[in-house]
Design an enzyme around this catalytic site. Structure first.
Site, PDB file in Angstrom:
ATOM      1  N   GLU A 162      -6.107   6.649  -1.532  1.00 16.61           N
ATOM      2  CA  GLU A 162      -6.138   5.495  -0.570  1.00 16.61           C
ATOM      3  C   GLU A 162      -6.576   4.138  -1.341  1.00 16.61           C
ATOM      4  OE1 GLU A 162      -4.831   5.381   2.136  1.00 16.61           O
ATOM      5  OE2 GLU A 162      -3.990   7.439   2.116  1.00 16.61           O
ATOM      6  N   HIS A 221       0.906  -1.376  -0.171  1.00 14.89           N
ATOM      7  CA  HIS A 221      -0.014  -0.068   0.114  1.00 14.89           C
ATOM      8  C   HIS A 221       1.012   1.330  -0.128  1.00 14.89           C
ATOM      9  CE1 HIS A 221      -3.600   2.708   1.248  1.00 14.89           C
ATOM     10  NE2 HIS A 221      -2.433   3.323   1.898  1.00 14.89           N
ATOM     11  N   GLU A 222       1.777   1.169   0.936  1.00 21.80           N
ATOM     12  CA  GLU A 222       2.780   2.507   1.008  1.00 21.80           C
ATOM     13  C   GLU A 222       3.677   2.752  -0.244  1.00 21.80           C
ATOM     14  OE1 GLU A 222       2.176   4.767   3.089  1.00 21.80           O
ATOM     15  OE2 GLU A 222       0.975   3.478   4.398  1.00 21.80           O
TER      16      GLU A 222
HETATM   17 ZN   LIG Z   1      -2.522   5.361   2.187  1.00 21.04          ZN
END
Ligand SMILES: [Zn+2]
Length: 274
Positions: free
Chosen positions: A203, A145-146
């Protein structure tokens, strides 16, 4: 100085050359917005900072963090070994989408469930995330994710949306032509600890790309669902960290991840020895 001597002077001092160039030609010539496709999701985005500029900006923030948190850097032991092991595999996958980035991970002793990746590939992990991840695949979910925020150039996109690209380019070029308020704002947009939250769509995109990344790195993507359920329980009643923020409902997050699972499972090949 003669032309030849000026040239020799500039070649010997590349940083000075960049600053002079910024002053002479104007910072606006250092940036031009171009269309760019995000990895995995294939979304067209508009960014102006080049890969090299993003790396320089991220490195400035990274150097500051390493300076300030020097006493908390962990560079041996089982937690360090785990973070290195998982980060290496995720970095190898992300590096295919961003070969110009220079990947590196740092583990900090902090009792907070958090991790982030700066533009250009510098990753910071807090020890507080490790009891929540509990295994390599879940840590790969977080790191996937990062690093997706970095390869999808989310920080550069935010800087562009806030019309701060020229300010960022000026900071990179040596700090000309910006106000303190703009300076602070640019660094607040990089996605480091305590920075402004990414948008909900960014996100969600980082979840999607990250899920495919963990699968490409040889981690079973279904583990992501189990991890987010644990994360949900662990962060009950607490301020969520960046990677868990801006989601009104973790249930919807898990629903979306389940929708992307077939795509991630097609990308999944178990790593040798797992
Ligand atoms: Zn994030």
């Amino acid at each position: 100085m003669s032309g030849k001597r000026v040239l020799g002077f500039l070649v010997a001092r590349p940083l000075i050359a960049v600053v002079i160039a910024a002053v002479v030609v104007g910072v606006s010539l250092l940036v031009h917005t171009h269309r760019q496709k995000t990895p995995v999701t294939g979304r067209t985005e508009h960014v102006a900072l080049s890969d090299a500029q993003q790396t320089q900006l991220g490195n400035q923030q990274y150097a500051k963090t390493l300076r300030e948190d020097r006493a908390d850097i962990i560079s041996s032991g089982p937690q360090y070994a785990e973070v290195e092991r998982v980060a290496k595999r995720i970095e190898a996958v992300a590096g295919r989408d961003k070969p110009a980035f220079v990947w590196r991970v740092t583990l900090l002793r902090k009792n907070e469930a958090n991790a982030y990746c700066l533009p250009g590939g510098k990753i910071v992990v807090y020890t507080g995330i490790l009891p929540v991840t509990g295994n390599d695949a879940a840590l790969a979910t977080v790191l996937g994710h990062e690093v997706a925020h970095a390869t999808a150039e989310h920080a550069a996109e935010r800087i562009e949306r806030e019309h701060l690209t020229k300010v960022a380019a000026a900071i990179i070029a040596g700090g000309v032509a910006f106000t303190p308020r703009q300076y602070v704002r640019v660094f607040a947009l990089l996605g480091a600890a305590d920075s402004l939250p990414f948008s909900r769509s960014q996100e969600s995109e980082a979840d999607h790309i990250g899920l495919v990344y963990m699968a490409r790195a040889g981690y079973q993507p279904r583990e992501a669902v189990a991890f987010w359920k644990r994360m949900q329980r662990a962060s009950k009643g607490k301020e969520p960290p960046e990677f868990a923020s801006d989601h009104p409902s973790d249930e919807h997050r898990i629903e979306r991840i389940q929708k992307w699972l077939p795509e991630a499972e097609r990308a999944y090949t178990p790593a040798h020895g797992d």
